[in-house]
Design a protein around this motif. Sequence first.
Motif, PDB file in Angstrom:
ATOM      1  N   GLU A  31       6.467   3.811   1.146  1.00 23.66           N
ATOM      2  CA  GLU A  31       5.683   2.592   0.903  1.00 23.66           C
ATOM      3  C   GLU A  31       4.311   2.941   0.332  1.00 23.66           C
ATOM      4  N   GLU A  32       3.667   3.934   0.941  1.00 27.47           N
ATOM      5  CA  GLU A  32       2.341   4.322   0.470  1.00 27.47           C
ATOM      6  C   GLU A  32       2.385   4.854  -0.961  1.00 27.47           C
ATOM      7  N   ALA A  33       3.509   5.457  -1.338  1.00 23.76           N
ATOM      8  CA  ALA A  33       3.656   5.992  -2.699  1.00 23.76           C
ATOM      9  C   ALA A  33       4.040   4.918  -3.702  1.00 23.76           C
ATOM     10  N   GLY A  34       4.267   3.684  -3.252  1.00 22.98           N
ATOM     11  CA  GLY A  34       4.640   2.608  -4.158  1.00 22.98           C
ATOM     12  C   GLY A  34       6.116   2.536  -4.458  1.00 22.98           C
ATOM     13  N   ILE A  35       6.917   3.386  -3.801  1.00 25.12           N
ATOM     14  CA  ILE A  35       8.366   3.368  -4.001  1.00 25.12           C
ATOM     15  C   ILE A  35       8.966   2.116  -3.367  1.00 25.12           C
ATOM     16  N   LEU A  36       8.404   1.692  -2.248  1.00 22.33           N
ATOM     17  CA  LEU A  36       8.758   0.424  -1.620  1.00 22.33           C
ATOM     18  C   LEU A  36       7.615  -0.556  -1.858  1.00 22.33           C
ATOM     19  N   PRO A  37       7.911  -1.843  -1.958  1.00 21.81           N
ATOM     20  CA  PRO A  37       6.819  -2.817  -2.095  1.00 21.81           C
ATOM     21  C   PRO A  37       5.981  -2.850  -0.824  1.00 21.81           C
ATOM     22  N   PRO A  38       4.746  -3.321  -0.901  1.00 20.52           N
ATOM     23  CA  PRO A  38       3.895  -3.372   0.293  1.00 20.52           C
ATOM     24  C   PRO A  38       4.545  -4.189   1.409  1.00 20.52           C
ATOM     25  N   ALA A  39       4.383  -3.708   2.643  1.00 17.93           N
ATOM     26  CA  ALA A  39       4.957  -4.394   3.800  1.00 17.93           C
ATOM     27  C   ALA A  39       3.909  -5.280   4.454  1.00 17.93           C
ATOM     28  N   ASP A  40       4.389  -6.356   5.082  1.00 18.22           N
ATOM     29  CA  ASP A  40       3.493  -7.179   5.896  1.00 18.22           C
ATOM     30  C   ASP A  40       3.135  -6.416   7.163  1.00 18.22           C
ATOM     31  N   ARG A  41       2.100  -6.851   7.824  1.00 16.58           N
ATOM     32  CA  ARG A  41       1.664  -6.242   9.076  1.00 16.58           C
ATOM     33  C   ARG A  41       1.634  -7.291  10.179  1.00 16.58           C
ATOM     34  N   THR A  42       1.957  -6.858  11.380  1.00 15.47           N
ATOM     35  CA  THR A  42       1.829  -7.733  12.544  1.00 15.47           C
ATOM     36  C   THR A  42       0.353  -7.811  12.924  1.00 15.47           C
ATOM     37  N   PRO A  43      -0.014  -8.753  13.803  1.00 17.00           N
ATOM     38  CA  PRO A  43      -1.413  -8.807  14.254  1.00 17.00           C
ATOM     39  C   PRO A  43      -1.908  -7.489  14.839  1.00 17.00           C
ATOM     40  N   HIS A  44      -0.984  -6.657  15.333  1.00 13.98           N
ATOM     41  CA  HIS A  44      -1.363  -5.367  15.900  1.00 13.98           C
ATOM     42  C   HIS A  44      -1.324  -4.235  14.869  1.00 13.98           C
ATOM     43  N   GLY A  45      -1.049  -4.575  13.612  1.00 14.54           N
ATOM     44  CA  GLY A  45      -1.079  -3.573  12.554  1.00 14.54           C
ATOM     45  C   GLY A  45       0.219  -2.851  12.292  1.00 14.54           C
ATOM     46  N   TYR A  46       1.317  -3.273  12.934  1.00 18.54           N
ATOM     47  CA  TYR A  46       2.607  -2.623  12.711  1.00 18.54           C
ATOM     48  C   TYR A  46       3.252  -3.165  11.438  1.00 18.54           C
ATOM     49  N   ARG A  47       3.896  -2.257  10.691  1.00 21.85           N
ATOM     50  CA  ARG A  47       4.583  -2.673   9.472  1.00 21.85           C
ATOM     51  C   ARG A  47       5.844  -3.460   9.811  1.00 21.85           C
ATOM     52  N   THR A  48       6.123  -4.470   9.004  1.00 24.85           N
ATOM     53  CA  THR A  48       7.397  -5.180   9.099  1.00 24.85           C
ATOM     54  C   THR A  48       7.995  -5.252   7.703  1.00 24.85           C
ATOM     55  N   TYR A  49       9.253  -4.862   7.631  1.00 23.17           N
ATOM     56  CA  TYR A  49       9.953  -4.838   6.355  1.00 23.17           C
ATOM     57  C   TYR A  49      10.977  -5.967   6.309  1.00 23.17           C
ATOM     58  N   THR A  50      11.600  -6.114   5.142  1.00 19.48           N
ATOM     59  CA  THR A  50      12.576  -7.167   4.912  1.00 19.48           C
ATOM     60  C   THR A  50      13.785  -6.579   4.203  1.00 19.48           C
ATOM     61  N   PRO A  51      14.839  -7.387   4.013  1.00 21.43           N
ATOM     62  CA  PRO A  51      15.975  -6.889   3.217  1.00 21.43           C
ATOM     63  C   PRO A  51      15.580  -6.454   1.811  1.00 21.43           C
ATOM     64  N   LEU A  52      14.488  -7.002   1.264  1.00 19.44           N
ATOM     65  CA  LEU A  52      14.023  -6.557  -0.046  1.00 19.44           C
ATOM     66  C   LEU A  52      13.607  -5.088  -0.001  1.00 19.44           C
ATOM     67  N   HIS A  53      12.921  -4.705   1.069  1.00 17.45           N
ATOM     68  CA  HIS A  53      12.534  -3.308   1.218  1.00 17.45           C
ATOM     69  C   HIS A  53      13.763  -2.411   1.387  1.00 17.45           C
ATOM     70  N   ALA A  54      14.753  -2.906   2.114  1.00 15.48           N
ATOM     71  CA  ALA A  54      15.983  -2.138   2.287  1.00 15.48           C
ATOM     72  C   ALA A  54      16.668  -1.927   0.941  1.00 15.48           C
ATOM     73  N   ALA A  55      16.665  -2.952   0.098  1.00 16.91           N
ATOM     74  CA  ALA A  55      17.264  -2.835  -1.235  1.00 16.91           C
ATOM     75  C   ALA A  55      16.478  -1.846  -2.089  1.00 16.91           C
ATOM     76  N   ALA A  56      15.153  -1.857  -1.956  1.00 14.74           N
ATOM     77  CA  ALA A  56      14.323  -0.906  -2.704  1.00 14.74           C
ATOM     78  C   ALA A  56      14.620   0.520  -2.273  1.00 14.74           C
ATOM     79  N   LEU A  57      14.781   0.730  -0.971  1.00  8.28           N
ATOM     80  CA  LEU A  57      15.076   2.071  -0.473  1.00  8.28           C
ATOM     81  C   LEU A  57      16.436   2.540  -0.975  1.00  8.28           C
ATOM     82  N   ARG A  58      17.428   1.651  -0.944  1.00  5.13           N
ATOM     83  CA  ARG A  58      18.754   2.021  -1.459  1.00  5.13           C
ATOM     84  C   ARG A  58      18.688   2.378  -2.933  1.00  5.13           C
ATOM     85  N   ALA A  59      17.916   1.616  -3.693  1.00  8.20           N
ATOM     86  CA  ALA A  59      17.794   1.888  -5.123  1.00  8.20           C
ATOM     87  C   ALA A  59      17.152   3.254  -5.364  1.00  8.20           C
TER      88      ALA A  59
END
Length: 243
Positions: A31-59
Amino acid sequence: MGKNLQTGERLRPVDLARGHGLSTQAVRNYEEAGILPPADRTPHGYRTYTPLHAAALRAFLALLPGHGHQAAASIMRAVNEGAPEEAFGLIDAGHAQLLEDRRTLQAVHSALRDLEPTPAHPPGADPRPGGTFIGPLAAQLGIRPATLRTWERAGLVQPRRDPLTGYRIYDDADIRDARLAHQLRRGGYLLEQIAPLITQVRAAGGLEPLQAALRDWHGRLATRGRAMLSGAAELEAYLRRRE
């Protein structure tokens, strides 16, 4: 991870990492390298991903075998930055390189067909009159002179020295060996793998080891071509998700 993809639930880094043999740190690095799109963060700062991120990782993982890490990462960054044409250009460059490698392989086959035993020379005769110097030969091959010196230390080329200047002089046999070494290096072979093949070529009496190497090279090019197809399919699926 399959259940999450079907329900559209938010995914944690471990959800993306699981099933791909990756660590959660690797996912964060992607994610930090831009290979995955930016992730949302929870109020506590934890990353949350979506099926879009999963598709990016597979690609990305599908692009790796055919294009290599650097090109695959650049392709994904271009897509994530909204520059798909740049990504397509990188993919085209990969296919162009594959085509060039296929042509190189064919050139090696052609060179082998033209190989003849080195003629014997009378004792004391100079078997290599004339020749070319290291600079012009390096320029002809598109490599640095230092590379030719490395090949000489590895036994791939054996230029003689001018008795007056000490300059290296490469005759026709040396140029042939340098061309074969260059082509085999392009095919991914190590210097220690090439040295015995060049020895066989010089002897012109046992080409089977080189033929076996070329068959292996041909198989690896075919595998790379299929990997490019698989990578393109996953990238297309990711692009559709982004629409």
